[in-house]
Write a protein that holds these residues in place. Structure first.
Motif, short mmCIF file in Angstrom:
data_model
loop_
_atom_site.label_atom_id
_atom_site.label_comp_id
_atom_site.label_asym_id
_atom_site.label_seq_id
_atom_site.Cartn_x
_atom_site.Cartn_y
_atom_site.Cartn_z
N VAL A 231 -5.18 6.25 -25.98
CA VAL A 231 -3.58 6.42 -26.08
C VAL A 231 -2.85 6.94 -27.40
O VAL A 231 -3.33 6.18 -28.03
CB VAL A 231 -3.05 4.53 -25.73
N THR A 232 -2.22 8.10 -27.00
CA THR A 232 -1.68 8.92 -28.08
C THR A 232 0.14 8.55 -28.76
O THR A 232 0.31 8.99 -27.03
CB THR A 232 -1.10 9.67 -28.06
N GLN A 233 0.24 8.35 -29.78
CA GLN A 233 2.11 7.82 -29.35
C GLN A 233 2.23 8.49 -30.38
O GLN A 233 1.90 8.66 -31.90
CB GLN A 233 2.20 5.77 -29.44
N SER A 234 3.68 8.95 -30.63
CA SER A 234 4.39 9.36 -31.50
C SER A 234 4.64 7.63 -32.83
O SER A 234 4.91 7.36 -32.34
CB SER A 234 6.16 9.76 -31.82
N ASN A 235 4.32 8.41 -34.53
CA ASN A 235 4.39 6.77 -34.81
C ASN A 235 6.05 6.37 -35.22
O ASN A 235 5.68 5.65 -35.68
CB ASN A 235 4.11 7.19 -36.11
N HIS A 236 7.17 7.10 -34.77
CA HIS A 236 7.91 6.37 -34.30
C HIS A 236 8.53 5.27 -33.35
O HIS A 236 8.55 4.64 -33.52
CB HIS A 236 9.20 7.41 -34.49
N LEU A 237 7.01 5.77 -32.03
CA LEU A 237 7.07 4.99 -30.91
C LEU A 237 6.32 3.85 -31.76
O LEU A 237 6.36 2.39 -31.01
CB LEU A 237 7.32 5.73 -30.36
N ILE A 238 5.38 3.49 -32.58
CA ILE A 238 4.53 2.71 -32.93
C ILE A 238 5.61 1.86 -32.92
O ILE A 238 5.07 0.81 -33.04
CB ILE A 238 3.24 3.66 -33.43
N GLN A 239 6.74 2.14 -34.56
CA GLN A 239 7.44 1.18 -35.27
C GLN A 239 8.91 0.97 -34.89
O GLN A 239 9.27 0.62 -35.44
CB GLN A 239 7.44 1.70 -36.53
N ALA A 240 8.70 1.21 -33.45
CA ALA A 240 10.04 0.85 -32.69
C ALA A 240 9.48 -0.49 -32.21
O ALA A 240 8.73 -1.61 -32.66
CB ALA A 240 10.22 0.96 -31.23
N ARG A 241 10.81 -0.93 -32.15
CA ARG A 241 11.59 -2.65 -32.15
C ARG A 241 11.07 -2.74 -30.75
O ARG A 241 12.14 -2.54 -30.09
CB ARG A 241 12.58 -3.05 -33.28
N TYR A 242 10.44 -3.81 -30.29
CA TYR A 242 10.60 -4.02 -29.25
C TYR A 242 9.50 -5.51 -28.51
O TYR A 242 8.61 -5.69 -29.79
CB TYR A 242 10.00 -3.42 -27.86
N PRO B 202 9.93 12.87 -26.64
CA PRO B 202 9.51 13.24 -27.95
C PRO B 202 8.41 12.56 -28.62
O PRO B 202 8.14 12.92 -29.64
CB PRO B 202 10.81 13.41 -28.54
N TYR B 203 8.30 11.13 -28.24
CA TYR B 203 7.11 10.54 -28.65
C TYR B 203 6.26 10.26 -27.82
O TYR B 203 5.49 9.32 -28.34
CB TYR B 203 8.24 8.69 -28.80
N LEU B 204 6.17 11.37 -26.46
CA LEU B 204 4.59 11.08 -25.77
C LEU B 204 3.87 12.12 -25.00
O LEU B 204 3.26 12.36 -25.22
CB LEU B 204 5.33 9.93 -24.83
N LEU B 205 5.45 13.58 -24.96
CA LEU B 205 4.66 14.42 -24.89
C LEU B 205 4.27 15.57 -26.10
O LEU B 205 5.66 15.82 -26.46
CB LEU B 205 5.47 14.81 -23.75
N GLN B 206 3.14 16.13 -26.06
CA GLN B 206 2.86 16.95 -26.52
C GLN B 206 2.79 17.11 -28.15
O GLN B 206 4.05 17.67 -28.68
CB GLN B 206 3.72 18.87 -25.75
N ILE B 207 2.69 16.23 -28.68
CA ILE B 207 3.07 15.96 -30.22
C ILE B 207 1.71 16.23 -30.68
O ILE B 207 0.62 16.26 -30.32
CB ILE B 207 3.20 13.64 -29.83
N LYS B 208 2.42 17.39 -31.45
CA LYS B 208 1.43 17.58 -32.31
C LYS B 208 1.32 17.36 -33.93
O LYS B 208 1.08 17.87 -34.48
CB LYS B 208 2.12 19.48 -32.15
N SER B 209 1.86 16.58 -34.23
CA SER B 209 1.64 16.11 -35.71
C SER B 209 2.46 15.01 -35.30
O SER B 209 3.38 14.48 -34.70
CB SER B 209 3.10 16.83 -36.99
N ASN B 210 2.50 13.77 -36.78
CA ASN B 210 3.03 12.44 -37.32
C ASN B 210 2.69 11.31 -35.64
O ASN B 210 3.67 11.44 -35.29
CB ASN B 210 4.65 12.59 -37.19
N PHE B 211 1.62 11.60 -35.45
CA PHE B 211 1.28 10.34 -34.61
C PHE B 211 0.27 9.61 -34.81
O PHE B 211 -0.67 10.03 -35.26
CB PHE B 211 0.73 11.28 -32.87
#
Length: 378
Positions: free
Chosen positions: A15-26, A123-132
């Motif tokens: 499971v690969t996620q952008s760090n912005h998504l990991i820190q999202a509020r939900y 932007p938070y789940l597809l073709q993430i090259k950095s900050n994930f």
């Protein structure tokens, strides 16, 4: 409702996620969170757009641990609730509020459901090259608390740094804890922090200790101290792993997940720009030359590469380490710091006793106007 024993998952699902998504509020209940994570694990690195991610109702029932007799009803309830969930992501130009999924389509007679992510999440789940951050699906689905899943990913993001400090109010928002839930800090500490700490210690490849940072008399922040556990005994043998015939040396490599890295190498990696830290050539070069030449040697060449490299950072760093390009550069830097600073000559307005250029300009303007007002002598 009878509970069915779940089948083991393939150990290769990531499971690969952008760090912005990991820190999202939900706030996602555990069943819905497991469904989302399963969907994410189906995304391929070369996917350019979201696809309908097909999951069988029986597979979903196994992931959720529900009886097959009630699988269709329970899965339909789960996907229906998921369609209503909102997550909030702080973007550079403002707050994004979006749903996790845009549709859930049950295919008659097949026992399958097609789920599609909301396009805003591309932007938070597809073709993430950095900050994930990448985690094993098997690990995430083993947790029994929705809060353990979230805390684990937050700590996994900072695993190499060994420490993460989070404001208590911000942590509550990230975890989706309502204003009327765990209002007393002691309840939050007991039911969230301590409970999560216990489950991670028992099951995960990392665990944490924490310190309470006081803002006056109240606890204002939590400082997590992150420790990695060696779970190599549970990893599949080499024969069970499927490796590509050709390896892209500049691609993010997941073979180091859970691996033990020397503390000195870990600190050197923090000097490397974040987009390049996961590259195999970068890590192998640092390990090789730290062992041969020591920390200072590697450090100066990393700093030199940060300052001078072009597009191919990994290749530039490898050559810098081989030739010690950072040696003379470091001497120049030290010389520059030792050279006395020549004080700039004062401006006219400074020499004239004015506080600013504007004040001086205004004085000269008024003086000029007075000259124009003087009567002529002729």
């Amino acid at each position: 409702m009878a509970v069915q024993k779940k089948k083991p998952l393939p150990k290769s699902l990531i499971v690969t996620q952008s760090n912005h998504l990991i820190q999202a509020r939900y706030n996602l209940p555990l069943a819905e969170q497991r469904l989302v994570l399963t969907m994410i694990s189906k995304i391929q690195p070369d996917d350019e757009d979201f696809k309908p991610y097909r999951i069988s109702v029986s597979e979903l029932a196994e992931f959720l641990g529900v009886d097959k007799g009630s699988a269709y009803r329970e899965c339909k309830k789960t996907t229906e609730n998921l369609l209503k969930r909102v997550l909030s992501i702080e973007e550079s130009d403002g707050l994004l509020q979006t749903n996790w999924v845009s549709s859930a389509k049950y295919i008659d007679g097949t026992g399958m459901v097609n789920l599609t992510f909301d396009p805003s999440l591309k932007p938070y789940l597809l073709q993430i090259k950095s900050n994930f951050t990448s985690c094993k699906l098997e690990m995430l689905l083993s947790f029994k608390s929705q809060y353990t899943v979230r805390v684990y990913t937050l700590l996994k993001q900072y695993e190499r740094l060994k420490e993460r400090e989070v404001n208590v109010e911000e942590l509550r928002l990230i975890l989706g804890i309502g204003v009327n839930q765990y209002e007393r800090y002691n309840d939050f500490k007991k039911d969230i922090l301590k409970s999560t700490q216990k489950e991670l210690t028992e099951k995960a490849d990392l665990y944490f200790e924490f310190d309470e940072v006081k803002y006056g008399r109240r606890v204002g922040a939590i400082r997590f101290r992150i420790f990695t556990k060696n779970l190599t005994k549970t990893l599949p043998s080499t024969s069970e792993q499927t490796l590509p015939e050709e390896i892209d040396n500049d691609a993010p490599v997941f073979l180091f997940i859970g691996a033990q890295i020397l503390p000195t190498v870990d600190k050197l990696l923090l000097l490397v720009p974040e987009p390049h830290r996961a590259k195999k050539t970068v890590l192998s070069s640092i390990i090789e030359f730290e062992k041969k030449q020591g920390v200072d040697y590697v450090k100066r060449n990393i700093l030199y590469s940060n300052d001078k490299s072009g597009k191919s950072y990994a290749g530039f760093l490898a050559n810098a380490l081989k030739q010690d390009w950072g040696h003379d550069w470091q001497l120049d830097q030290q010389q520059a710091r030792q050279t006395p600073f020549k004080k700039k000559a004062p401006e006219v307005w400074e020499r004239s006793g004015f506080k600013s250029q504007k004040e001086y300009d205004m004085y000269m303007f008024e003086k000029q106007m007075q000259q124009y007002k003087k009567p002529s002598l002729n």
